[in-house]
Design an enzyme around this catalytic site. Structure first.
Site: not given
Length: 101
Positions: A7-8
């Site tokens: 994810c980010s």
């Protein structure tokens, strides 16, 4: 089996990782499941079988695939419904399906 969730920042998937680990344990599966950010992914490619990408960073899929696929690593975007409901069992099944398919 080693599964990496991307994810980010590697944070929003941490709860999902815990739920996936619990599901693997309940099924008697030997699985290493971790979360990381896209920036740190290169440090996690060794012995990884599957990379699952958080739906909020699906735009990173081509970049991640270009890094992972030469290593024989399967890559997919986490089903957004499973991600939204933090369904560790279903996301684990998604990872298993990539390996079997």
């Amino acid at each position: 089996m080693k599964i990496i969730l991307v994810c980010s920042a590697g944070m929003s998937t941490s709860m999902l990782v815990q739920k996936m680990r619990k599901a693997a344990q309940e099924k008697g599966l030997s699985a290493t499941i971790d979360a990381t950010s896209e920036a740190e992914l290169g440090n996690h490619l060794d012995h990884t079988n599957v990379i699952l990408i958080g739906p909020q960073v699906r735009y990173l899929a081509p970049k991640i695939k270009s890094k992972a696929e030469p290593h024989g690593i399967k890559v997919d975007i986490i089903n957004s419904m499973y991600y939204g409901t933090m369904n560790g069992d279903k996301v684990l099944e998604q990872a298993q399906g990539l390996l079997e398919g």
